[in-house]
Design an enzyme around this catalytic site. Structure first.
Site, PDB file in Angstrom:
ATOM      1  N   HIS A  45      18.052 -14.605  62.767  1.00 26.70           N
ATOM      2  CA  HIS A  45      17.050 -12.752  62.037  1.00 26.70           C
ATOM      3  C   HIS A  45      17.122 -11.884  63.232  1.00 26.70           C
ATOM      4  CE1 HIS A  45      16.794 -15.852  58.481  1.00 26.70           C
ATOM      5  NE2 HIS A  45      15.709 -14.431  57.542  1.00 26.70           N
ATOM      6  N   GLU A  68      23.631 -10.432  47.343  1.00 24.31           N
ATOM      7  CA  GLU A  68      23.565  -9.431  48.295  1.00 24.31           C
ATOM      8  C   GLU A  68      24.852  -8.568  48.074  1.00 24.31           C
ATOM      9  OE1 GLU A  68      22.107 -12.596  49.622  1.00 24.31           O
ATOM     10  OE2 GLU A  68      20.691 -11.318  50.321  1.00 24.31           O
TER      11      GLU A  68
END
Lengths: 336, 324, 370
Positions: free
Chosen positions: A139, A70
């Site tokens: 998440h 990322e």
């Protein structure tokens, strides 16, 4: 009757139409197509929940799958934005911001200011947030307030398919870095969405319901819950005004303040944790700028100050719902 | 090859692998009924990796795992019944139902947690290894990570730090061929993940992840070196997974018949059984008996997990801090 | 039981699926005269009063104020004073037993807009009704076919009625070429060709009235009659501030006071109306289209195309309807229609008279069309 599509389809259509209109728009992220280097089908996923499905074949060479790096690819999207492209990078879950935040908040957010107004960074970072999938602590978070805190970033939190398409097109055309928050539970929500290309401007709240008794400011998925609560409350004679800020940065202060000036009562509904949150930010705004109008203490309906739990019973307790909103509105309405 | 593995150890290794397999097959079946909530990533096919490594570890050694963590947990001694209850979101779960599949941990067993963040474990294992080194207790830390995480900055930074501080750490790259849908052929710039070891000044070895004995041997050397103060090692385990990235994944990125071929030709349990029964020391009947015991144990864990209560509402607000 | 009349949630416009009961204007037991306003109802689009379908006494009030009810739901019962309660109860019971709220499919059923290609443009239209002499509805500047929401179905009882989205409007292509009246006129004639309509009655509102006048001027043989509502093209004056402001407005705050100019009752400028208008204005190409039209047709706050002579030259029946309090185009333009033209001025009404006084305007149009 206008065409109805889902929140997810609205986002896909916005990307597709802007890629067709503007060759400088590219899309990148982990498995945004899916299957790179693998023996089976290409475009196997179209993103982990299929949001970008189909773009890979429609726009050859402009949908880039990335390694799980990322920091590298979010940073690369930012760099490409400095050099003439309009990248839309996908940070799969906002919980993953931890592995790339420097590129966002120290680099993209600050270029314009640090470089004396000479930089433009037209990058969009799309990211999923929110509880409801039993996906547990890493998440399921709602971290828009962290990004809202950082000057230089624009932060978008659409609550319905129409806004999702219009705000994403606006995000792509905007010349500043934009963090675009997609609620994973809303992906299947259907709504009327024009086939034509359109934008929804930043910093303009939507008023989803008018009422004189209590103002409810709600974000993202919470907007629908607030509407459910307001409909039930109307039967008890409590008329709620529902405001969806749509973007937390910039924030449409005027619409919120005007409403509270009228109602004198405010409930803020935010799925995020309560401290240093949009809920506390909006409550603070109203106390500072509409103190005289307030007839009751402000109520916040938020997740508690704990991480999102896994077990369904705990997660259901964690997330605000219509019943909690109703109770808060009733307390505020009855306060004398 | 397996000279140091006595009969007891071989049976232990087999039971460990079989437990992982049975656990995962059962979760796969039950997930399809819709009863198991959340995201579940199964380890079936990769059992030899966790087992081959963890057979060298004691309860005082630490491991860090991944989102695909059930196998590592079982190999490190975490109670499968507690894990099953956790996956079902019950208060009897390893983490009281608060963590779920992606966050199963048992610090008392040296299991630092499955992890929802790709590459999250590398730096943590540098930390456990640093503590071991400073205490001089000869324990080690093992970071399991995937081919996807091998591209994550945290992993690369951790490997560098481990060498800089000469830490008793082992980096086990479980290269199962797919980071979600993406092949390392695309995402990893060099031929092998193990090739990167040279850049971090540590040995890098490649082993066949379907071969328990190969993993066991490579891990044995790495653990020995770490315990003796020789610093970190990178082991690349070339393996595959039998199921999708997560349960529900249609796996259109895979080749037709790919998994069936692996199950038929390379399966670690099949190879292990063939190997240990070939010299007559261990009989097929003994292994069959283990299979039956494991099956009964997993059945029992599911029955209990289903029957166990969900966490009470008061659990929502506890365990955020040690002290308030 | 012929003396028992049900009062049900009305369907005001094609998209209405439910309405809220705002207030009862009559009490239980009150005598009722046919046509009297009985209960105030509000849809997403508009608020209004339901008129009594028959005279009698309000014998039942089954809906409570604030109730949100589907179209067709039972609100109350009107019956003569001498009808027995048991008879009324039987009617209510029978109604409730048989009532099925309209499903989402039914709401749009049979009235889905179509699209046709006209001169390279995609033009949206909505056709209702069948047979009779065709009728075409042409909206005004910044409007669309939904401006006829409260008229379209009524007119379509006796004939086929087409409502168009002009270029740059609604869901038609956002391309108005040079922005001229002739261009809009070409498109309307092109639509008639594409839809196979040799000749039609034309009803135009505001700028749409000027378009209809221009069609009658250029192709009189294709026009049976004209209804001009608050029409442009009959005089020079127009509210230039409105036009300029409307073109420039990009948000609720700017738009709301402007839209209030269109209605006699500012309460008609609902949140939904403003949101719908903003949604239109935010479509790619709309800003440019409106800017171009305004620049060509209403430059410097003055109408550039005066077609006041057309009705007389046209020689066929023309009906002119105007709200007396119109703040966009003054009602005094109406008599300038001249010739054998029937003029109807509605007291107290504004520019959107066909929406706000839909019942009255519909009656006038029906009697005119015959």
């Amino acid at each position: 009757m206008a065409r109805k599509i889902t929140y997810q389809q609205a986002i896909n259509e916005a990307l597709d139409q802007e890629m067709s209109r503007d060759p400088s728009v590219i899309v990148m992220g982990e498995d945004n197509a899916g299957g790179e280097g693998s023996p089976g089908e290409m475009d196997a996923w179209g993103g982990v929940l299929g949001v970008t499905k189909g773009l890979y074949h429609k726009h050859p060479g402009r949908v880039l799958d990335t390694p799980i790096s990322e920091s590298a690819f979010i940073g690369a999207a930012i760099g490409a934005a400095c050099n003439g492209l309009r990248p839309v990078a996908e940070l799969m879950f906002v919980d993953f911001m931890g592995v790339c935040f420097d590129q966002i908040f120290n680099q993209a957010a600050k270029f314009r200011y640090m470089f004396g107004g000479k930089a433009e960074t037209p990058v969009v970072i799309r990211t999923m947030y929110g509880a409801g999938f039993r996906a547990a602590a890493q998440h399921s978070q709602c971290l828009y307030s962290l990004f809202t805190h950082v000057p230089g970033l624009k932060v978008v939190v659409p609550s319905n398919p129409y806004d999702a398409k219009g705000l994403l097109i606006e995000s792509i055309r905007d010349n500043d870095p934009v963090i675009f928050f997609e609620n994973k539970v809303l992906y299947t929500m259907e709504g009327e969405v024009p086939e034509e290309i359109y934008t929804v401007p930043f910093g303009e709240a939507a008023i989803l319901r008018e009422g004189d008794d209590v103002t409810i400011v709600a974000l993202g998925r919470m907007v629908n819950m607030a509407q459910e609560a307001a409909e039930a409350l109307q039967k008890d004679g409590i008329h709620c005004e529902i405001i969806d800020p749509r973007t937390t940065s910039p924030l449409d202060e005027e619409t919120i303040l005007e409403s509270v000036e009228k109602t004198g009562r405010l409930v803020v509904v935010d799925e995020a944790n309560p401290r240093c949150s949009m809920a506390s930010d909006i409550a603070g705004l109203v106390v500072r700028k509409a103190f005289g109008a307030l007839k009751a203490p402000i109520e916040q309906v938020t997740a508690p100050h704990v991480p999102p739990p896994f077990s369904d019973v705990l997660e259901d307790l964690y997330v605000p719902n219509a019943a909690k909103i109703e109770r808060a509105v009733t307390r505020v309405a009855e306060y004398r | 090859m397996n000279t140091e593995l006595n009969r007891e150890s071989l049976l232990k290794a087999y039971r460990m692998m079989r437990t992982i397999r049975e656990f995962e097959e059962r979760v796969h079946t039950d997930f399809a009924t819709g009863e198991i909530p959340g995201f579940v990533h199964l380890y079936a096919g990769e059992e030899a990796s966790a087992t081959g490594v963890c057979m060298h570890l004691s309860g005082n050694d630490y491991i860090a795992s991944t989102h695909r963590g059930h196998g590592h947990c079982i190999a490190k001694g975490v109670d499968p019944a507690g894990m099953m209850a956790e996956i079902w979101g019950k208060e009897t779960g390893t983490c009281k139902g608060k963590g779920g599949s992606m966050h199963i941990a048992d610090l008392s067993k040296g299991m630092l947690g499955a992890n929802g963040i790709v590459g999250g474990g590398g730096p943590l294992i540098c930390g456990t290894a640093l503590a071991a080194k400073l205490r001089g207790d000869k324990t080690v830390g093992v970071c399991f990570f995937g081919d996807g995480a091998s591209n994550q900055g945290t992993i690369l930074e951790a490997m560098n730090l481990a060498t800089v501080w000469n830490l008793p750490a082992i980096f086990v790259a479980e290269n199962n061929g797919y980071a979600e849908t993406t092949s390392p052929n695309y995402s990893v710039a060099c031929e092998n993940i193990a090739d990167r070891a040279a850049a971090f000044g540590m040995p890098g070895v490649i082993v066949d992840g379907f071969d328990f004995f190969a993993v066991y041997e490579a891990a044995g050397e790495a653990v020995k070196r770490a315990r003796e103060g020789g610093g970190p090692t990178l082991i690349e385990v070339k393996v595959s997974r039998y199921y999708g990235h997560f349960e529900g994944d249609q796996q259109k990125y895979r080749a037709e018949g790919e998994v069936q071929k692996l199950r038929n030709e390379k399966d670690c349990l099949m190879q292990f059984r063939r190997h240990v029964t070939a010299d007559g020391d261990i009989s097929a009947a003994e292994l069959d008996a283990i299979d039956a015991e494991v099956l009964a144990m997993i059945d029992d864990s599911v029955v209990r997990a289903k029957a166990d209560p969900k966490p009470g509402p008061e659990e929502l607000l506890t365990d955020v801090y040690v002290s308030y | 039981m012929s003396g028992i009349h049900t009062l049900t949630m009305p369907k005001w416009g094609l998209s209405m699926s439910e309405g809220r009961v705002n207030a009862w204007l009559k009490g239980l037991g009150d005598p009722i005269t046919r046509g009297e306003e009985i209960v105030e109802v509000e849809s997403e689009k508009i608020a209004g009063a339901l008129e009594a379908p028959a005279s009698g006494v309000l014998r039942r009030r089954l809906a409570a104020e604030e109730d949100l009810l589907p179209v067709g739901a039972l609100l109350g019962i009107i019956a003569d004073a001498d009808v027995a309660d048991t008879e009324i109860d039987a009617v209510v019971a029978e109604f409730l037993a048989n009532y099925v709220p309209p499903s989402e499919e039914e709401e749009g059923g049979g009235s889905v807009p179509g699209k046709i290609e006209v001169g390279g443009l995609r033009i949206r239209y909505l056709k209702l009704g069948a047979g009779g002499e065709p009728l075409i509805l042409v909206h005004g500047f910044g409007g669309d076919l939904n401006n006829w929401l409260f008229n379209h179905a009524t007119l379509a009882v006796k004939r086929e009625v087409y409502a168009l989205d002009l270029p740059g409007h609604g869901e038609s292509t956002k391309d108005v070429a040079d922005g001229s009246l002739d261009n809009l006129t070409d498109v309307v004639i092109g639509c008639m060709d594409a839809l196979g309509i040799p000749a039609a009655h034309l009803i135009g509102h505001s700028m749409g009235g000027a378009v209809c006048l221009n069609v009658a001027k250029r192709s009189p043989q294709r026009v049976h009659s004209l209804v001009l509502i608050a029409s442009a093209g009959l005089g020079a004056e127009i509210n230039g501030d409105y036009i300029t402001g409307f073109v420039a407005a990009t948000n609720r705050r700017a738009l709301k006071p402007l839209l209030s100019e269109l209605f006699s009752d500012p309460g008609q400028v609902t949140r939904q109306l403003i949101d719908d208008m903003l949604k239109y204005k935010r479509l790619d190409g709309v800003a440019e289209s409106l800017d171009r039209l305004a620049g060509k047709l209403f430059a410097n706050g003055s109408q550039q195309m005066i077609l006041a002579e057309v009705p007389e030259v046209f020689g066929k029946p023309v009906l002119v309807i105007w709200g007396k309090e119109d703040r966009i185009i003054p009602a005094r333009h109406a008599p300038k229609a001249g010739g054998k033209v029937r003029v109807e001025i509605l007291e107290g009404q504004g520019h959107m008279v066909q929406m706000e006084a839909a019942n009255d305007v519909n009656r006038l149009m029906e009697s005119f069309l015959g």
